[in-house]
Write a protein that holds these residues in place. Structure first.
Motif, PDB file in Angstrom:
ATOM      1  N   ILE A 183       0.534  -1.248   0.167  1.00  0.00           N
ATOM      2  CA  ILE A 183      -0.359  -0.093  -0.505  1.00  0.00           C
ATOM      3  C   ILE A 183       1.548   1.236   0.010  1.00  0.00           C
ATOM      4  CG2 ILE A 183      -1.413   1.506   1.512  1.00  0.00           C
ATOM      5  CD1 ILE A 183      -2.414  -1.467   2.383  1.00  0.00           C
ATOM      6  N   GLU A 184       1.775   1.234   0.866  1.00  0.00           N
ATOM      7  CA  GLU A 184       3.031   1.975   1.003  1.00  0.00           C
ATOM      8  C   GLU A 184       3.076   2.554  -0.921  1.00  0.00           C
ATOM      9  OE1 GLU A 184       3.944   5.448   2.965  1.00  0.00           O
ATOM     10  OE2 GLU A 184       3.085   3.886   3.922  1.00  0.00           O
ATOM     11  N   LYS A 185       3.797   1.658  -1.052  1.00  0.00           N
ATOM     12  CA  LYS A 185       4.898   1.476  -2.545  1.00  0.00           C
ATOM     13  C   LYS A 185       3.867   2.550  -3.526  1.00  0.00           C
ATOM     14  CE  LYS A 185       8.019  -1.965  -1.787  1.00  0.00           C
ATOM     15  NZ  LYS A 185       8.010  -3.633  -2.928  1.00  0.00           N
ATOM     16  N   GLN A 188      -0.960   6.712  -0.706  1.00  0.00           N
ATOM     17  CA  GLN A 188      -2.859   6.837   0.086  1.00  0.00           C
ATOM     18  C   GLN A 188      -3.270   7.464  -0.845  1.00  0.00           C
ATOM     19  OE1 GLN A 188      -2.142   5.626   3.215  1.00  0.00           O
ATOM     20  NE2 GLN A 188      -0.224   4.969   3.014  1.00  0.00           N
ATOM     21  N   ASP A 189      -3.557   7.592  -1.535  1.00  0.00           N
ATOM     22  CA  ASP A 189      -4.209   8.349  -1.783  1.00  0.00           C
ATOM     23  C   ASP A 189      -5.760   7.577  -2.353  1.00  0.00           C
ATOM     24  OD1 ASP A 189      -2.577  10.955  -2.164  1.00  0.00           O
ATOM     25  OD2 ASP A 189      -2.584  10.620  -4.555  1.00  0.00           O
ATOM     26  N   GLU A 190      -5.359   6.584  -3.223  1.00  0.00           N
ATOM     27  CA  GLU A 190      -6.570   5.815  -3.297  1.00  0.00           C
ATOM     28  C   GLU A 190      -7.872   5.771  -2.199  1.00  0.00           C
ATOM     29  OE1 GLU A 190      -7.646   1.449  -4.110  1.00  0.00           O
ATOM     30  OE2 GLU A 190      -5.603   1.804  -4.770  1.00  0.00           O
ATOM     31  N   LEU A 268     -14.960  -5.004   2.835  1.00  0.00           N
ATOM     32  CA  LEU A 268     -13.716  -4.292   2.587  1.00  0.00           C
ATOM     33  C   LEU A 268     -13.022  -5.342   1.634  1.00  0.00           C
ATOM     34  CD1 LEU A 268     -13.167  -1.932   5.887  1.00  0.00           C
ATOM     35  CD2 LEU A 268     -13.914  -1.226   3.086  1.00  0.00           C
ATOM     36  N   SER A 269     -11.548  -5.094   0.717  1.00  0.00           N
ATOM     37  CA  SER A 269     -10.909  -5.801  -0.261  1.00  0.00           C
ATOM     38  C   SER A 269     -10.410  -5.525   1.796  1.00  0.00           C
ATOM     39  CB  SER A 269     -10.309  -5.213  -0.559  1.00  0.00           C
ATOM     40  OG  SER A 269      -9.675  -3.827  -0.794  1.00  0.00           O
ATOM     41  N   TYR A 270      -9.012  -6.705   1.630  1.00  0.00           N
ATOM     42  CA  TYR A 270      -8.414  -6.594   2.267  1.00  0.00           C
ATOM     43  C   TYR A 270      -7.019  -5.809   2.430  1.00  0.00           C
ATOM     44  CZ  TYR A 270      -3.430  -8.595   4.844  1.00  0.00           C
ATOM     45  OH  TYR A 270      -2.771  -8.433   5.937  1.00  0.00           O
ATOM     46  N   PRO A 271      -6.952  -5.029   0.907  1.00  0.00           N
ATOM     47  CA  PRO A 271      -5.794  -3.867   1.802  1.00  0.00           C
ATOM     48  C   PRO A 271      -6.498  -2.867   2.064  1.00  0.00           C
ATOM     49  CG  PRO A 271      -6.312  -4.098  -0.632  1.00  0.00           C
ATOM     50  CD  PRO A 271      -6.468  -5.605   0.080  1.00  0.00           C
ATOM     51  N   HIS A 272      -8.791  -2.947   1.574  1.00  0.00           N
ATOM     52  CA  HIS A 272      -9.148  -1.627   1.880  1.00  0.00           C
ATOM     53  C   HIS A 272      -9.202  -2.068   3.931  1.00  0.00           C
ATOM     54  CE1 HIS A 272      -9.869  -0.424  -1.770  1.00  0.00           C
ATOM     55  NE2 HIS A 272      -9.695   0.876  -1.371  1.00  0.00           N
ATOM     56  N   TRP A 275      -5.766  -1.291   6.087  1.00  0.00           N
ATOM     57  CA  TRP A 275      -5.482   0.159   5.629  1.00  0.00           C
ATOM     58  C   TRP A 275      -6.104   0.922   6.905  1.00  0.00           C
ATOM     59  CZ3 TRP A 275      -8.116   5.307   5.124  1.00  0.00           C
ATOM     60  CH2 TRP A 275      -7.000   6.352   5.166  1.00  0.00           C
ATOM     61  N   LEU A 276      -7.772   1.160   6.867  1.00  0.00           N
ATOM     62  CA  LEU A 276      -8.358   1.084   7.883  1.00  0.00           C
ATOM     63  C   LEU A 276      -7.987   0.915   9.381  1.00  0.00           C
ATOM     64  CD1 LEU A 276     -11.233   2.986   7.734  1.00  0.00           C
ATOM     65  CD2 LEU A 276     -12.072   1.035   7.728  1.00  0.00           C
ATOM     66  N   MET A 277      -8.008  -0.320   9.575  1.00  0.00           N
ATOM     67  CA  MET A 277      -7.697  -0.857  10.964  1.00  0.00           C
ATOM     68  C   MET A 277      -6.306  -0.051  11.190  1.00  0.00           C
ATOM     69  SD  MET A 277      -6.092  -4.957  11.495  1.00  0.00           S
ATOM     70  CE  MET A 277      -7.202  -5.870  11.122  1.00  0.00           C
ATOM     71  N   ASN A 278      -5.304   0.390  10.368  1.00  0.00           N
ATOM     72  CA  ASN A 278      -4.062   0.810  10.433  1.00  0.00           C
ATOM     73  C   ASN A 278      -4.581   2.429  11.093  1.00  0.00           C
ATOM     74  OD1 ASN A 278      -1.838   1.424  11.312  1.00  0.00           O
ATOM     75  ND2 ASN A 278      -0.710   2.581   9.056  1.00  0.00           N
ATOM     76  N   LYS A 279      -6.077   2.374  11.010  1.00  0.00           N
ATOM     77  CA  LYS A 279      -5.940   3.832  11.184  1.00  0.00           C
ATOM     78  C   LYS A 279      -7.304   4.249  12.197  1.00  0.00           C
ATOM     79  CE  LYS A 279      -4.575   6.623   7.679  1.00  0.00           C
ATOM     80  NZ  LYS A 279      -3.513   7.905   7.624  1.00  0.00           N
TER      81      LYS A 279
END
Length: 369
Positions: A183-185, A188-190, A268-272, A275-279
């Motif tokens: 995700i970092e690569k 974050q915009d998406e 949610l998809s796994y990456p989403h 990402w949300l968990m991290n927030k």
């Protein structure tokens, strides 16, 4: 050495992905990937994110299918594949029907079976159902057991499983770290655009709840606790990706719709999700994997189940059981919101589920066979 990875649900795919990537990097290992399609869309999302292309897809997903249907179709579907590929090792993960059937098919073909995330036990055969039964059966059919914790190793010993048992941590942490790196690569915009309807400046409470053993009044009580929590604490933003099961959707929509700081969103998809968990500020869940993932990000976890096979997190202080009891859920959420010291004690507790090296450990052990 040829290995066939057999899995069928999103959680399995997540936990298998870093393992598959590790094996693919080693030229001495021959890899075959077989998915049953026990879950379809959610499974495909994970495969695409981690850039994994299955060699076989049984496409088992069907409307209103029962455990009988999944078990029978998966077993019959695996037979010709195992006969054709003749692998040296079958790798299954966790406690799904696919994992159990994969181990059973290997047993029928007299092939070696490696069980990833072996030894988890809740102590109640009916909770979670059918997962507890699946992992016990898979464990007794497998030849190699890759346990995530010391407790899991001890659980296997109590059942007489003492040979080829390895404490390696859990690949879910490998997947989480790899996923956040990807995700970092990509930027974050998406993700910020995707979650634009959510106030990311508030304290986010991520919710996942879908266990079938909670259906009925227990699930209603869980939702009422979330409703009243959101009403009493307008400074939080409760985000609930709602499972597709009608038993979940109907109850959630009836009780939780209409509140300005409750966001009922699609799965949610796994990456989403990560990402949300991290927030998020903390997590309310009845999921197994999230009990391991969230602490790796320093997020306290309140587990809406009466028992958990991931007792290590409870003992380490990264998670707390609140069951489906309205008062317990509200009380513990309020403590995390109001008591900074209490919050920090959970957020800073050491995650007992691994350090991100599990996949490489499994690869090195298998190569010694």
């Amino acid at each position: 050495m040829k290995h066939i990875f057999i899995f069928g649900t999103r959680p399995e795919a997540i936990k298998m992905a870093p393992l598959i990537k590790a094996f693919q990097k080693d030229p001495s290992q021959d890899i075959v990937v077989c998915v049953t399609g026990q879950h379809k869309e959610m499974l495909d999302q994970v495969l695409q994110f981690f850039d994994i292309s299955p060699d076989y897809d049984l496409q088992l997903m069907g409307k209103n299918q029962t455990l009988y249907d999944i078990t029978a179709k998966a077993l019959l579907g695996l037979k010709p594949i195992l006969e054709k590929e003749s692998p040296d090792n079958i790798i299954v993960q966790g406690d799904t029907t696919t994992a159990f059937v994969g181990a059973l098919a290997g047993f029928y073909e007299k092939m070696k079976v490696s069980h990833i995330e072996a030894g988890l036990r809740s102590g109640s055969i009916m909770s979670p159902y059918p997962e507890e039964g699946n992992r016990i059966l898979a464990g007794h059919l497998a030849n190699m057991h890759f346990a995530p914790t010391t407790r899991a190793v001890d659980n296997l010993k109590k059942e007489g499983i003492i040979n080829n048992v390895y404490n390696v941590g859990n690949t879910v942490i490998d997947a989480l770290l790899l996923g956040l790196e990807l995700i970092e690569k990509k930027g974050q915009d998406e993700y910020e655009t995707f979650f634009r309807e959510i106030d990311l400046n508030k304290k986010l409470v991520l919710v996942t709840g879908h266990r079938r053993e909670s259906f009925g009044k227990p699930f209603e009580d869980m939702c009422k606790a979330m409703r009243d929590l959101a009403s009493n604490y307008p400074q939080i933003e409760l985000v609930y990706p709602v499972h597709l099961n009608p038993n979940v959707r109907n109850t959630v929509n009836n009780i939780l719709s209409g509140l300005p700081n409750i966001n009922l969103i699609e799965p949610l998809s796994y990456p989403h999700l990560i990402w949300l968990m991290n927030k998020s500020y903390f997590v309310l869940t009845d999921s197994g994997g999230i009990q391991e993932e969230a602490p790796a990000l320093g997020k306290p976890v309140l587990v809406m189940r009466d028992v958990t096979e991931r007792q290590e997190g409870i003992e380490a202080g990264t998670a707390k059981l609140v069951g489906t009891d309205y008062n317990k859920i509200v009380t513990e959420c309020e403590k995390l919101l109001n008591d900074v010291e209490y919050y920090q004690s959970m957020a800073n507790a050491v995650n007992p589920y691994g350090d991100g090296t599990t996949s490489q450990q499994v690869l090195e052990i298998v190569k010694t066979l």
